[in-house]
Scaffold this motif. Structure first.
Motif, PDB file in Angstrom:
ATOM      1  N   LYS A   1     -13.359  -1.387   0.655  1.00 40.72           N
ATOM      2  CA  LYS A   1     -13.782  -0.316   1.571  1.00 40.72           C
ATOM      3  C   LYS A   1     -15.134   0.256   1.172  1.00 40.72           C
ATOM      4  O   LYS A   1     -15.935   0.619   2.029  1.00 40.72           O
ATOM      5  CB  LYS A   1     -12.755   0.829   1.604  1.00 40.72           C
ATOM      6  CG  LYS A   1     -11.619   0.585   2.536  1.00 40.72           C
ATOM      7  CD  LYS A   1     -10.795   1.817   2.879  1.00 40.72           C
ATOM      8  CE  LYS A   1     -10.415   2.709   1.745  1.00 40.72           C
ATOM      9  NZ  LYS A   1      -9.383   3.697   2.114  1.00 40.72           N
ATOM     10  N   LYS A   2     -15.403   0.328  -0.124  1.00 46.48           N
ATOM     11  CA  LYS A   2     -16.671   0.880  -0.619  1.00 46.48           C
ATOM     12  C   LYS A   2     -17.869   0.036  -0.188  1.00 46.48           C
ATOM     13  O   LYS A   2     -18.996   0.514  -0.176  1.00 46.48           O
ATOM     14  CB  LYS A   2     -16.661   0.954  -2.151  1.00 46.48           C
ATOM     15  CG  LYS A   2     -15.616   1.840  -2.734  1.00 46.48           C
ATOM     16  CD  LYS A   2     -15.664   1.724  -4.259  1.00 46.48           C
ATOM     17  CE  LYS A   2     -14.466   2.367  -4.903  1.00 46.48           C
ATOM     18  NZ  LYS A   2     -14.464   2.124  -6.374  1.00 46.48           N
TER      19      LYS A   2
ATOM     20  N   TYR B   1     -10.511  -2.671   9.570  1.00 52.93           N
ATOM     21  CA  TYR B   1     -11.539  -1.660   9.319  1.00 52.93           C
ATOM     22  C   TYR B   1     -12.558  -1.660  10.450  1.00 52.93           C
ATOM     23  O   TYR B   1     -12.884  -2.703  11.010  1.00 52.93           O
ATOM     24  CB  TYR B   1     -12.269  -1.955   8.009  1.00 52.93           C
ATOM     25  CG  TYR B   1     -11.372  -1.939   6.791  1.00 52.93           C
ATOM     26  CD1 TYR B   1     -11.069  -0.752   6.153  1.00 52.93           C
ATOM     27  CD2 TYR B   1     -10.850  -3.121   6.284  1.00 52.93           C
ATOM     28  CE1 TYR B   1     -10.255  -0.734   5.029  1.00 52.93           C
ATOM     29  CE2 TYR B   1     -10.038  -3.119   5.161  1.00 52.93           C
ATOM     30  CZ  TYR B   1      -9.745  -1.918   4.535  1.00 52.93           C
ATOM     31  OH  TYR B   1      -8.943  -1.904   3.423  1.00 52.93           O
TER      32      TYR B   1
ATOM     33  N   HIS C   1      -8.121  -3.310  -1.826  1.00 52.60           N
ATOM     34  CA  HIS C   1      -8.524  -2.766  -0.517  1.00 52.60           C
ATOM     35  C   HIS C   1      -9.413  -1.544  -0.696  1.00 52.60           C
ATOM     36  O   HIS C   1     -10.402  -1.374   0.023  1.00 52.60           O
ATOM     37  CB  HIS C   1      -7.295  -2.393   0.323  1.00 52.60           C
ATOM     38  CG  HIS C   1      -6.767  -3.520   1.130  1.00 52.60           C
ATOM     39  ND1 HIS C   1      -7.400  -4.007   2.248  1.00 52.60           N
ATOM     40  CD2 HIS C   1      -5.646  -4.274   0.982  1.00 52.60           C
ATOM     41  CE1 HIS C   1      -6.698  -4.995   2.765  1.00 52.60           C
ATOM     42  NE2 HIS C   1      -5.628  -5.181   2.008  1.00 52.60           N
ATOM     43  N   GLU C   2      -9.068  -0.695  -1.644  1.00 51.51           N
ATOM     44  CA  GLU C   2      -9.898   0.489  -1.892  1.00 51.51           C
ATOM     45  C   GLU C   2     -11.299   0.069  -2.332  1.00 51.51           C
ATOM     46  O   GLU C   2     -12.291   0.693  -1.948  1.00 51.51           O
ATOM     47  CB  GLU C   2      -9.243   1.390  -2.942  1.00 51.51           C
ATOM     48  CG  GLU C   2      -7.926   2.005  -2.475  1.00 51.51           C
ATOM     49  CD  GLU C   2      -8.069   2.841  -1.215  1.00 51.51           C
ATOM     50  OE1 GLU C   2      -8.831   3.826  -1.248  1.00 51.51           O
ATOM     51  OE2 GLU C   2      -7.430   2.500  -0.201  1.00 51.51           O
ATOM     52  N   GLU C   3     -11.386  -0.988  -3.120  1.00 54.19           N
ATOM     53  CA  GLU C   3     -12.688  -1.484  -3.588  1.00 54.19           C
ATOM     54  C   GLU C   3     -13.498  -2.065  -2.436  1.00 54.19           C
ATOM     55  O   GLU C   3     -14.684  -1.775  -2.289  1.00 54.19           O
ATOM     56  CB  GLU C   3     -12.493  -2.540  -4.684  1.00 54.19           C
ATOM     57  CG  GLU C   3     -13.779  -3.093  -5.247  1.00 54.19           C
ATOM     58  CD  GLU C   3     -14.632  -2.069  -5.980  1.00 54.19           C
ATOM     59  OE1 GLU C   3     -15.863  -2.302  -6.090  1.00 54.19           O
ATOM     60  OE2 GLU C   3     -14.102  -1.035  -6.448  1.00 54.19           O
TER      61      GLU C   3
ATOM     62  N   PHE D   1      -3.468  -2.971  -3.489  1.00 56.62           N
ATOM     63  CA  PHE D   1      -3.916  -1.705  -2.908  1.00 56.62           C
ATOM     64  C   PHE D   1      -5.321  -1.357  -3.412  1.00 56.62           C
ATOM     65  O   PHE D   1      -6.200  -0.996  -2.627  1.00 56.62           O
ATOM     66  CB  PHE D   1      -2.925  -0.592  -3.272  1.00 56.62           C
ATOM     67  CG  PHE D   1      -3.414   0.786  -2.949  1.00 56.62           C
ATOM     68  CD1 PHE D   1      -3.360   1.273  -1.658  1.00 56.62           C
ATOM     69  CD2 PHE D   1      -3.930   1.606  -3.947  1.00 56.62           C
ATOM     70  CE1 PHE D   1      -3.820   2.545  -1.354  1.00 56.62           C
ATOM     71  CE2 PHE D   1      -4.391   2.875  -3.655  1.00 56.62           C
ATOM     72  CZ  PHE D   1      -4.333   3.345  -2.355  1.00 56.62           C
ATOM     73  N   LEU D   2      -5.530  -1.476  -4.716  1.00 55.91           N
ATOM     74  CA  LEU D   2      -6.833  -1.141  -5.297  1.00 55.91           C
ATOM     75  C   LEU D   2      -7.940  -2.075  -4.800  1.00 55.91           C
ATOM     76  O   LEU D   2      -9.090  -1.644  -4.634  1.00 55.91           O
ATOM     77  CB  LEU D   2      -6.758  -1.176  -6.825  1.00 55.91           C
ATOM     78  CG  LEU D   2      -5.896  -0.099  -7.471  1.00 55.91           C
ATOM     79  CD1 LEU D   2      -5.806  -0.327  -8.982  1.00 55.91           C
ATOM     80  CD2 LEU D   2      -6.428   1.297  -7.166  1.00 55.91           C
TER      81      LEU D   2
ATOM     82  N   THR E   1       0.873  -1.168   0.000  1.00 57.03           N
ATOM     83  CA  THR E   1       0.000   0.000   0.000  1.00 57.03           C
ATOM     84  C   THR E   1       0.905   1.211   0.000  1.00 57.03           C
ATOM     85  O   THR E   1       2.106   1.094   0.197  1.00 57.03           O
ATOM     86  CB  THR E   1      -0.922   0.038   1.238  1.00 57.03           C
ATOM     87  OG1 THR E   1      -0.117   0.103   2.398  1.00 57.03           O
ATOM     88  CG2 THR E   1      -1.820  -1.171   1.288  1.00 57.03           C
TER      89      THR E   1
END
Length: 183
Positions: free
Chosen positions: A86-87, A168, A82-84, A79-80, A10
């Motif tokens: 999170k949504k 999270y 994890h970003e996905e 990394f992406l 990350t």
């Protein structure tokens, strides 16, 4: 053959591993160094040099630029992912739904979720809820207000792995719990 592996996990976090093997199917991690600081190209060179010096790798084969780019891409997809995820961390979403979201996202990026079938693991991501420590298997449990979810995901892109874990908070938690997770 020895390889120096630099996988970006990350923003600002790098994992440097030294792999020693004669065959790619027999790779064993010899040493790992976690670096929790801003990672620049200069820093990568410095860390790679430190690992080589520490282990006396003067005669070993260096990593080629193409391999480093593939490692970076694996880490970027990680990394992406994890970003996905999170949504979708909302009250009422099941752990199985989150698993399916991660699996589809990683595959859409041309990569493979490495955890699936690793030593019999039946899912594409490890999801550990509340007091489960690590490597939880997603199931039909749904996220509730106050839950703490650990997400451990591994991505394989063109033969290069990246692995990361994040914690999270779902909904509202006490200040003590928030401090534990964020600090």
């Amino acid at each position: 053959m020895t390889e120096i592996i630099v996988a970006f996990i990350t923003g600002g976090l790098a994992l440097i591993g030294v792999i020693i093997s004669n065959k790619s199917s027999e790779r064993k991690i010899h040493q790992q160094i976690m670096v929790n600081q801003a990672v620049t190209d200069t820093k990568i060179e410095e860390l790679t040099r430190e690992v080589r010096e520490h282990n006396n790798f003067a005669k070993r084969m260096p990593v080629v630029e193409k391999e480093i780019e593939l490692m970076k891409e694996s880490g970027h997809i990680n990394f992406l992912a994890h970003e996905e995820i999170k949504k979708h961390l909302k009250i009422g979403v099941s752990l199985n739904e989150l698993n399916d979201i991660v699996d589809a996202f990683i595959r859409k990026k041309g990569a493979i979720p490495s955890e699936l079938n690793y030593e019999g693991f039946p899912k594409s991501v490890c999801l550990s809820l509340n007091d489960e420590v690590v490597h939880g298997i997603p199931d039909n449990r749904k996220l509730k207000n106050g839950d703490i979810l650990k997400v451990d995901l591994t991505v394989r892109f063109k033969g290069y792995e990246s692995d990361s874990a994040r914690t999270y908070i779902i909904g509202s938690v006490s200040d003590d719990v928030r401090s534990l997770v964020e600090n």
